[in-house]
Design an enzyme around this catalytic site. Sequence first.
Site, mmCIF file in Angstrom:
data_model
loop_
_atom_site.group_PDB
_atom_site.id
_atom_site.type_symbol
_atom_site.label_atom_id
_atom_site.label_comp_id
_atom_site.label_asym_id
_atom_site.label_seq_id
_atom_site.Cartn_x
_atom_site.Cartn_y
_atom_site.Cartn_z
ATOM 1 N N ARG A 47 0.841 -1.207 0.000
ATOM 2 C CA ARG A 47 0.000 0.000 0.000
ATOM 3 C C ARG A 47 0.871 1.250 0.000
ATOM 4 N NH1 ARG A 47 -1.856 -0.893 6.137
ATOM 5 N NH2 ARG A 47 0.230 -0.656 6.921
ATOM 6 N N ASP A 90 -4.651 -1.263 -1.746
ATOM 7 C CA ASP A 90 -5.142 -1.295 -0.371
ATOM 8 C C ASP A 90 -5.805 -2.669 -0.202
ATOM 9 O OD1 ASP A 90 -6.546 -1.201 1.928
ATOM 10 O OD2 ASP A 90 -7.717 0.595 1.432
ATOM 11 N N LYS A 180 16.172 -24.600 5.593
ATOM 12 C CA LYS A 180 17.622 -24.533 5.805
ATOM 13 C C LYS A 180 18.259 -25.850 5.357
ATOM 14 C CE LYS A 180 17.213 -21.402 9.780
ATOM 15 N NZ LYS A 180 17.993 -20.187 9.599
ATOM 16 N N GLU A 214 19.647 -16.592 19.930
ATOM 17 C CA GLU A 214 19.841 -15.403 19.098
ATOM 18 C C GLU A 214 20.548 -14.347 19.926
ATOM 19 O OE1 GLU A 214 16.652 -14.421 16.130
ATOM 20 O OE2 GLU A 214 15.441 -15.173 17.776
ATOM 21 N N HIS A 238 9.363 -23.362 14.929
ATOM 22 C CA HIS A 238 10.718 -23.787 14.542
ATOM 23 C C HIS A 238 11.250 -24.937 15.415
ATOM 24 C CE1 HIS A 238 10.440 -20.324 12.097
ATOM 25 N NE2 HIS A 238 10.901 -19.434 12.945
ATOM 26 N N LYS A 338 16.168 -14.590 22.916
ATOM 27 C CA LYS A 338 16.779 -13.422 22.264
ATOM 28 C C LYS A 338 17.820 -12.846 23.224
ATOM 29 C CE LYS A 338 13.341 -12.308 18.924
ATOM 30 N NZ LYS A 338 13.929 -12.799 17.687
ATOM 31 N N LYS A 343 24.758 -16.063 18.605
ATOM 32 C CA LYS A 343 23.711 -16.648 17.763
ATOM 33 C C LYS A 343 24.171 -18.028 17.305
ATOM 34 C CE LYS A 343 21.378 -16.133 13.290
ATOM 35 N NZ LYS A 343 19.952 -16.197 13.559
#
Length: 487
Positions: A47, A90, A180, A214, A238, A338, A343
């Site tokens: 948009r 839109d 992956k 991470e 995951h 996190k 990582k």
Amino acid sequence: MENEIRSDIIIFGASGDLAIRKLMPALYHLLQGKHIGDDTRIIAVSRDKISQDEYCALIEEKFKSSFKEKMFDTEVFEAFKSRLYYLIIDLTNEESYKSLHDLLQGHEEKERINYLSTAPSLYGTICKSLDKSGLILPTSRVVLEKPIGNDLKSSQVINDEVSKYFRESAIFRIDHYLGKDTVQNILALRFSNMLFAPIWNSLYIDHIQITVAESVGLEGRWGYYNNYGAMRDMVQNHLLQLLCLITMEPPSSLNGDNVRDEKLKVIRSLRYIEGEDLRLKTVRGQYASGVSAQKAVVGYLEEDGGNSNSDTETFVAIRADIDNWRWNGVPIYLRTGKRMREKYSEIVIDFKDVPHSIFPKGGLCIDSNKLVIRLQPDESISLFIMNKIPGLNEGMRLQKVKLDLNVAAGAARTPDAYEHLLLDVVRNNPTLFMRRDEVEAAWVWADKILDGWKNNTITPKPYAAGSDGPSASIALIERDGRSWYEK
Ligand code: BG6
């Protein structure tokens, strides 16, 4: 390899982070590798009121700043640009789809792929508008990004809406971990040789660890993340997918339903975690300020757009159990967070100790054999075994050695997960995508924990950014006489 499949790939939400950072680069690389047919068009729908040239300039800048050396090729980019069409639509207004209708007219013979990279609340609306505008053909497919809902009920609503317009075999639900290379290698490791198959069970395996750590924080995603947290953002999808590939029975073929049937059986065999077990077998954490990559970083509550009352977890550790013959008594420890120390994603298969040691005590004791499957950032499979220390003075003293299978050796570039998955959608191969019953079964298990946390006021424990998570996660595994694997 030349590919003659001719498609129109429509990316809804084309100015979003995922489209710019992952989908467009993946399409560029597919084009570069000649994996998508010459007639393929990429239709970017957003948009944002910018021109086609401005959109292309944005993409070009992103490619140049993020591609590794020599991967940006001006000629390929020109070819990419010539197939790219930017449309301002839109998505909530049916009339707005007219420009898409006009662009697609006359291209009915192509495979039409609708990639919904928007808020899931728009999935139903987009499908309905596509239908009303006559844009869904018998060969059309739809790709849904996660999260599909934030619990079983909301995921059923989304799935119900989408399935009014697309049959199940035309719905591709993405979990990018399945794209992956190393994750797919789990199938090769388990099912293409007889080495591990006979010992892949509770007789020989003591426990399994799956860690997806991470180092990044929220990266400006507070609005999304705070409604989800690590359990919904990472574990329900995951981590459970990794768990399934590691523990499922051999499928009778790589055919989509055969693989997904086996994964579903595992998810349905996961023991519910309820009552007292919630405190013993799960840990929620939330990062406080700390140091990440040698820089001072703020805590979750002080992140941009954050508020100081949130009890959303940014870390989860779980002891999961699979109630079936193969895995009886083998805990699977899951951990994700996190702002952790570094990582990396890793699966550790920890084999049982020998029943009786004949080697002299003292010096290094016999360590259990471990198979370590490293998914990222470096991809490798290593087997740790014991070896006699060489030399005359060492007697039969042992040391741990590592047999390394460097899976990425020799490859010029490891394709990104989205390249694999987009190509599979183009080829109409659903094996690496989640079926509706799989997603819903995963929610049933996750909801028990999420509800339990809420009803028992189990709040997240703070951990310093840059650490390995709350100390309670260490206690969770040590209580069972085990410890998290450290390199
Ligand atoms: C996404 C999550 O699905 O996966 C993110 O929404 C997370 O929060 C990301 O950062 C991790 O993916 P990867 O491939 O970088 O491990």
